[in-house]
Every structure is written in C-alpha cells, then in structure tokens.
Design a protein around this motif. Sequence first.
Motif, PDB file in Angstrom:
ATOM      1  N   GLU A  88     -14.495  -9.261  10.613  1.00 32.37           N
ATOM      2  CA  GLU A  88     -13.277  -8.463  10.663  1.00 32.37           C
ATOM      3  C   GLU A  88     -12.990  -7.820   9.313  1.00 32.37           C
ATOM      4  OE1 GLU A  88     -10.796 -10.826  14.136  1.00 32.37           O
ATOM      5  OE2 GLU A  88     -10.160 -10.942  12.046  1.00 32.37           O
ATOM      6  N   GLY A  89     -13.377  -8.494   8.256  1.00 30.03           N
ATOM      7  CA  GLY A  89     -13.111  -7.945   6.937  1.00 30.03           C
ATOM      8  C   GLY A  89     -13.779  -6.613   6.738  1.00 30.03           C
ATOM      9  N   SER A  90     -14.888  -6.385   7.410  1.00 29.08           N
ATOM     10  CA  SER A  90     -15.615  -5.138   7.231  1.00 29.08           C
ATOM     11  C   SER A  90     -14.994  -3.980   7.992  1.00 29.08           C
ATOM     12  CB  SER A  90     -17.072  -5.319   7.674  1.00 29.08           C
ATOM     13  OG  SER A  90     -17.094  -5.669   9.043  1.00 29.08           O
ATOM     14  N   SER A  91     -14.138  -4.270   9.071  1.00 25.94           N
ATOM     15  CA  SER A  91     -13.579  -3.192   9.883  1.00 25.94           C
ATOM     16  C   SER A  91     -12.056  -3.100   9.769  1.00 25.94           C
ATOM     17  CB  SER A  91     -13.966  -3.396  11.352  1.00 25.94           C
ATOM     18  OG  SER A  91     -13.496  -4.650  11.799  1.00 25.94           O
ATOM     19  N   VAL A  92     -11.331  -4.252   9.722  1.00 26.80           N
ATOM     20  CA  VAL A  92      -9.870  -4.238   9.755  1.00 26.80           C
ATOM     21  C   VAL A  92      -9.289  -4.069   8.369  1.00 26.80           C
ATOM     22  CG1 VAL A  92      -7.840  -5.559  10.424  1.00 26.80           C
ATOM     23  CG2 VAL A  92      -9.895  -5.652  11.815  1.00 26.80           C
ATOM     24  N   SER A  93      -9.846  -4.710   7.389  1.00 26.01           N
ATOM     25  CA  SER A  93      -9.267  -4.700   6.053  1.00 26.01           C
ATOM     26  C   SER A  93      -9.114  -3.302   5.481  1.00 26.01           C
ATOM     27  CB  SER A  93     -10.108  -5.576   5.129  1.00 26.01           C
ATOM     28  OG  SER A  93     -10.049  -6.897   5.563  1.00 26.01           O
ATOM     29  N   PRO A  94     -10.079  -2.408   5.560  1.00 26.47           N
ATOM     30  CA  PRO A  94      -9.870  -1.052   5.036  1.00 26.47           C
ATOM     31  C   PRO A  94      -8.733  -0.316   5.732  1.00 26.47           C
ATOM     32  CG  PRO A  94     -12.189  -1.478   5.360  1.00 26.47           C
ATOM     33  CD  PRO A  94     -11.458  -2.604   5.983  1.00 26.47           C
ATOM     34  N   LEU A  95      -8.584  -0.483   7.065  1.00 28.04           N
ATOM     35  CA  LEU A  95      -7.507   0.184   7.788  1.00 28.04           C
ATOM     36  C   LEU A  95      -6.153  -0.346   7.354  1.00 28.04           C
ATOM     37  CD1 LEU A  95      -6.627   2.123  10.003  1.00 28.04           C
ATOM     38  CD2 LEU A  95      -6.950   0.270  11.664  1.00 28.04           C
ATOM     39  N   ALA A  96      -6.075  -1.669   7.204  1.00 24.55           N
ATOM     40  CA  ALA A  96      -4.811  -2.250   6.763  1.00 24.55           C
ATOM     41  C   ALA A  96      -4.458  -1.772   5.359  1.00 24.55           C
ATOM     42  CB  ALA A  96      -4.901  -3.774   6.800  1.00 24.55           C
ATOM     43  N   ALA A  97      -5.448  -1.684   4.500  1.00 14.50           N
ATOM     44  CA  ALA A  97      -5.186  -1.239   3.138  1.00 14.50           C
ATOM     45  C   ALA A  97      -4.700   0.206   3.125  1.00 14.50           C
ATOM     46  CB  ALA A  97      -6.454  -1.380   2.304  1.00 14.50           C
ATOM     47  N   ILE A  98      -5.306   1.060   3.940  1.00 17.52           N
ATOM     48  CA  ILE A  98      -4.884   2.466   3.997  1.00 17.52           C
ATOM     49  C   ILE A  98      -3.455   2.571   4.516  1.00 17.52           C
ATOM     50  CG2 ILE A  98      -5.330   4.678   5.126  1.00 17.52           C
ATOM     51  CD1 ILE A  98      -8.308   3.949   5.068  1.00 17.52           C
ATOM     52  N   THR A  99      -3.130   1.775   5.559  1.00 18.77           N
ATOM     53  CA  THR A  99      -1.786   1.804   6.135  1.00 18.77           C
ATOM     54  C   THR A  99      -0.731   1.373   5.116  1.00 18.77           C
ATOM     55  OG1 THR A  99      -2.741   1.294   8.294  1.00 18.77           O
ATOM     56  CG2 THR A  99      -0.360   0.966   8.027  1.00 18.77           C
ATOM     57  N   VAL A 100      -1.001   0.260   4.425  1.00 22.61           N
ATOM     58  CA  VAL A 100      -0.043  -0.228   3.430  1.00 22.61           C
ATOM     59  C   VAL A 100       0.156   0.791   2.323  1.00 22.61           C
ATOM     60  CG1 VAL A 100       0.319  -1.995   1.684  1.00 22.61           C
ATOM     61  CG2 VAL A 100      -0.473  -2.643   3.951  1.00 22.61           C
ATOM     62  N   CYS A 101      -0.930   1.380   1.847  1.00 28.94           N
ATOM     63  CA  CYS A 101      -0.810   2.381   0.781  1.00 28.94           C
ATOM     64  C   CYS A 101      -0.009   3.598   1.238  1.00 28.94           C
ATOM     65  CB  CYS A 101      -2.206   2.811   0.326  1.00 28.94           C
ATOM     66  SG  CYS A 101      -3.112   1.504  -0.529  1.00 28.94           S
ATOM     67  N   SER A 102      -0.271   4.004   2.501  1.00 30.76           N
ATOM     68  CA  SER A 102       0.471   5.166   3.014  1.00 30.76           C
ATOM     69  C   SER A 102       1.965   4.866   3.107  1.00 30.76           C
ATOM     70  CB  SER A 102      -0.068   5.557   4.387  1.00 30.76           C
ATOM     71  OG  SER A 102      -1.439   5.885   4.290  1.00 30.76           O
ATOM     72  N   LEU A 103       2.330   3.712   3.647  1.00 26.41           N
ATOM     73  CA  LEU A 103       3.747   3.339   3.747  1.00 26.41           C
ATOM     74  C   LEU A 103       4.397   3.228   2.378  1.00 26.41           C
ATOM     75  CD1 LEU A 103       3.593   0.660   6.602  1.00 26.41           C
ATOM     76  CD2 LEU A 103       4.456   2.996   6.755  1.00 26.41           C
ATOM     77  N   PHE A 104       3.674   2.669   1.444  1.00 28.18           N
ATOM     78  CA  PHE A 104       4.223   2.539   0.102  1.00 28.18           C
ATOM     79  C   PHE A 104       4.482   3.906  -0.507  1.00 28.18           C
ATOM     80  CE2 PHE A 104       5.051   0.452  -3.811  1.00 28.18           C
ATOM     81  CZ  PHE A 104       4.575   1.283  -4.812  1.00 28.18           C
ATOM     82  N   PHE A 105       3.534   4.834  -0.318  1.00 28.88           N
ATOM     83  CA  PHE A 105       3.706   6.175  -0.886  1.00 28.88           C
ATOM     84  C   PHE A 105       4.884   6.904  -0.245  1.00 28.88           C
ATOM     85  CE2 PHE A 105       2.438   9.902  -3.056  1.00 28.88           C
ATOM     86  CZ  PHE A 105       2.603  10.967  -2.192  1.00 28.88           C
ATOM     87  N   ILE A 106       4.996   6.800   1.100  1.00 27.80           N
ATOM     88  CA  ILE A 106       6.114   7.470   1.793  1.00 27.80           C
ATOM     89  C   ILE A 106       7.438   6.897   1.339  1.00 27.80           C
ATOM     90  CG2 ILE A 106       7.170   7.840   4.061  1.00 27.80           C
ATOM     91  CD1 ILE A 106       4.317   7.890   5.207  1.00 27.80           C
ATOM     92  N   SER A 107       7.513   5.566   1.242  1.00 26.08           N
ATOM     93  CA  SER A 107       8.760   4.930   0.791  1.00 26.08           C
ATOM     94  C   SER A 107       9.123   5.361  -0.612  1.00 26.08           C
ATOM     95  CB  SER A 107       8.602   3.407   0.853  1.00 26.08           C
ATOM     96  OG  SER A 107       8.304   2.995   2.159  1.00 26.08           O
ATOM     97  N   PHE A 108       8.128   5.476  -1.451  1.00 21.58           N
ATOM     98  CA  PHE A 108       8.393   5.893  -2.832  1.00 21.58           C
ATOM     99  C   PHE A 108       8.938   7.309  -2.870  1.00 21.58           C
ATOM    100  CE2 PHE A 108       7.898   5.897  -7.332  1.00 21.58           C
ATOM    101  CZ  PHE A 108       7.507   7.185  -7.676  1.00 21.58           C
TER     102      PHE A 108
END
Length: 464
Positions: A343-363
């Motif tokens: 799962e680390g090879s498929s889910v982790s990159p998507l989760a990281a992109i989502t978190v970064c996107s939310l953080f940027f929008i919130s900022f």
Amino acid sequence: MEATGRTALYVCSVLFILTEVSTELIHIPSSVHHGIEGKSMLLSVETRFPLDDVEIQGTWSHTRPSGRRTTLVTFTKETSIPDMMYRNHLLFREPNVSLLILKLNQDNEGDYYLNLNIAFHNKTGLVIKEERTVHVTVDVPVSTPVIEKRPSYAVVEDQANVTWNCSVERGTRVVFHWLRDNVTLGPSDRYHFSRDNSTLLINPVRKDDKGTYHCVASNAVSQGRRSRAVELTVYYGPYNLEVNSGQGLRTGEVFTINPGELVFFECQADSNPPNSYVWIAKSRNATQVITEGPRMEVLSYRLAQAEEYLCRAFNNATQKQDEAQFTLVVASLGTGKEKHTQEGSSVSPLAAITVCSLFFISFVVLFFLRRTCHPKRVLMSIYNRPLSEQKRPHRSGMLLLVKGHEDATEDFGIYEFVSIPGKMESAQASCRSLSRLESVQDMHTTIYDVIRQVPETPSHSLLK
C-alpha cells in the motif's frame, strides 16, 4: 695364560676384519632389474677394495623360472671363460665383475647369482667369500588400451547390466584399472572385476553409474596408458519432482496469489530422458486434465477461493512416474508487513498530495481573510483621515445607534466600537457593520464583535 690371551686377541682381530670386509667389499645397486625385450641390461657390481692387493675368483650363474640352472661365466682377475652357449649373448666386464646381457628375451628372465672369492696378498691364507642375487624380469611395453562396452546402447536403471572389457595389442604382465569421471573404481556390491582387472561388470546399473569411463594399462616398463573415453548413458527417473512459481507466496504445498494475478507454474524432475508432464485439476468428485508440458499458467479471476492441482511426470523409457500435488488459494497478500509495503507504494503518494493541496488552499484562504479582515488596518484607516471625515462617521454612527434602538431587526449585525486618540477629548466613535464600512469607507479589515448597547453618555463634541 699368556698364550690364551694371544689366541683370543687373534680371533677377535680376524672377526673384526671379516665383519669390516664383508660389509664393504662389493655392492649391487639394485637386487631387481626390469628389462625391456630387445634391449640390453647391465648387472652392475661395485668393488670396494684395491684390485692390485687381491686375488679374485668367481662365477655368474642363471636360474630360470623353471628351476634350470646354468653357469654363464667363470672368471679371475686376469681371465674369463664364458659358457659357449652364451658367449655371443653375454659380456663380462672385468675387473669389476659386472655382467652385461645383450638383447634381452623371455629366456633371460630369472635369478642371477654372483659367487666371488677374494684373497688379500697381505693376509696369507685368508679368503673371503661374497654372494649376491639379482632378479631379472623381461617385459614388452604396453600399447594403448582399447575399451569395449556391452551392450553398446543406453541401458535402463535397475533393469540391465553392463560389461566393460579392456585389452592391449602388445604388452606383458599388464595391470589394468578403471576410471569413471577420472575417479578410480574399486570392487563393491555392484562392481565386479576379473583377476587382472581387464573386465568390469556392473550389476545392476544405477543412475550414479552414468559418466565417462577410461581404462588404464601399465606394466613394469610402461607408464599408464589411457584408453579413449566411452560414455555410459543410463535411463532413470523421475526423481525429486517439484512444482515452483515465481509469483505469489508459498507455504509448504499451498500457493497464495492475489486476485486478478496471472501465475505461471513450473514442474521439474531429475530424469533421463526428459519426462512428459500433465497438469490435472482436482475436485471432490472428478479430475480434469488442464494442459500438458512442464509449464502451466493460471488466471486467478477464473478460480474459486481455493483449488487443488496435480503435476504428473512420466518417463517413457523407465515407465516410471511421480506426482506433486498443491493447493492454489486466491487471497490478498497485503497483510502485515507485506500490506504496508504494497500500500505504501500506491496510497502514500496520493495521501501526501491531498494533504499538501489542503494545506496550500487553507493557507491561501487564511491569507486573504487576514488581508481583508484585519482590525489594525481599520483603526489606521480611520485615524489617518482628516478630522472632518472622522467626525462624519461618528454622527452617522450615533444615528445608526438610535435607529437601531427603534428598529432592531433592520439594523441587526456585527458592529465595531473604536476609541480614537488625538485632539478630541474622550471621543468615542463607532462604525457601521463590516459590509457598510467597506462600501462607504473602502476599508478592508475590521474586528468583529457581538453588537451591544452604546454608552448613554456620548462625548461633548458629538452632542453639539
């Protein structure tokens, strides 16, 4: 008494002389000589005494293997008398008493005896007798051996015997030994040799007997001569049947694969000639042949939760077969450490992109909110305006408050109360709601608070 002592001394001296002389007078380097037929041979004798101080007399004689004895030559230090039957075949080497045999043949084999009498000039009446024996063999060098196998074709394990025979065209007293893959073979429960080792019988033949065979022939005058190599082919097996796969997870006889995965299985066994393979699917009531050959592929989406398979190997030459059974299970392999790894090879990159996107929008949102609703800017905007503009909102603010007292529903909202320092004494001012302040005063930031009652005591300047 004195005479007895002299006699004892004389006897001891004689014994000492005899012992010393007998160990040093003559020497033969070798007591056994191996000769080659047609060649010469020297029976060398070394004399260890000065010939000028002695008189010698002796004979060379020959005893054949049959027991017949012949005197070959009689000699002294000055002369030699050979037997007339051998005078063209022998050469006596005086004065060192050696004997040279010319052109050896089989009749020259046997034991040669040297009898020698030695008399010293300074020891009157003392004669020393020496005897030596030399054994002579005459052999023909061996030729290259030839190997023969019966039967000449491949044999079946546990069903046939093999006889090897080794021979030479020339050679006497030949000694044979056998090699398989350059390892010397010896007698065993299945390996039987003839007396001279020229024949080897393997009974019965086994898988371990396959390999390259050589015969080595030698004798006393020839180094080992090796025959050409002959292969022994043995039909055997199948042995060590095993099913393997590069996909999935194996636990004993159970293979687990992921849903939707394409899996290949290999069936292998040690056999000669190569086996024929059949893959069989097993169910409760019947079996079904799926495919033939050493390789099978399985599409997991066509399987149920678990199915049993069987690989059967058959050797047409030995008429023997073997089977290997295994179970194929379709299940997700993402459990434990493997699951985190997959799962680390498929889910982790998507989760990281989502978190970064939310953080940027919130900022970005917080940045604009802070920029549009900052109370310090409202204060600074009001404070920096001319006095005439600063008064006007106070009056309208007062009217707004009064109006608010009369009709609260119309003026309901969030208000800001601001105290403005400066020339005005104890001045208080209020501004309208944020929306009206933005439209009238062009302000971009404000401080929000719940609306509350305006103090009843306004400043003196505002009442005027």
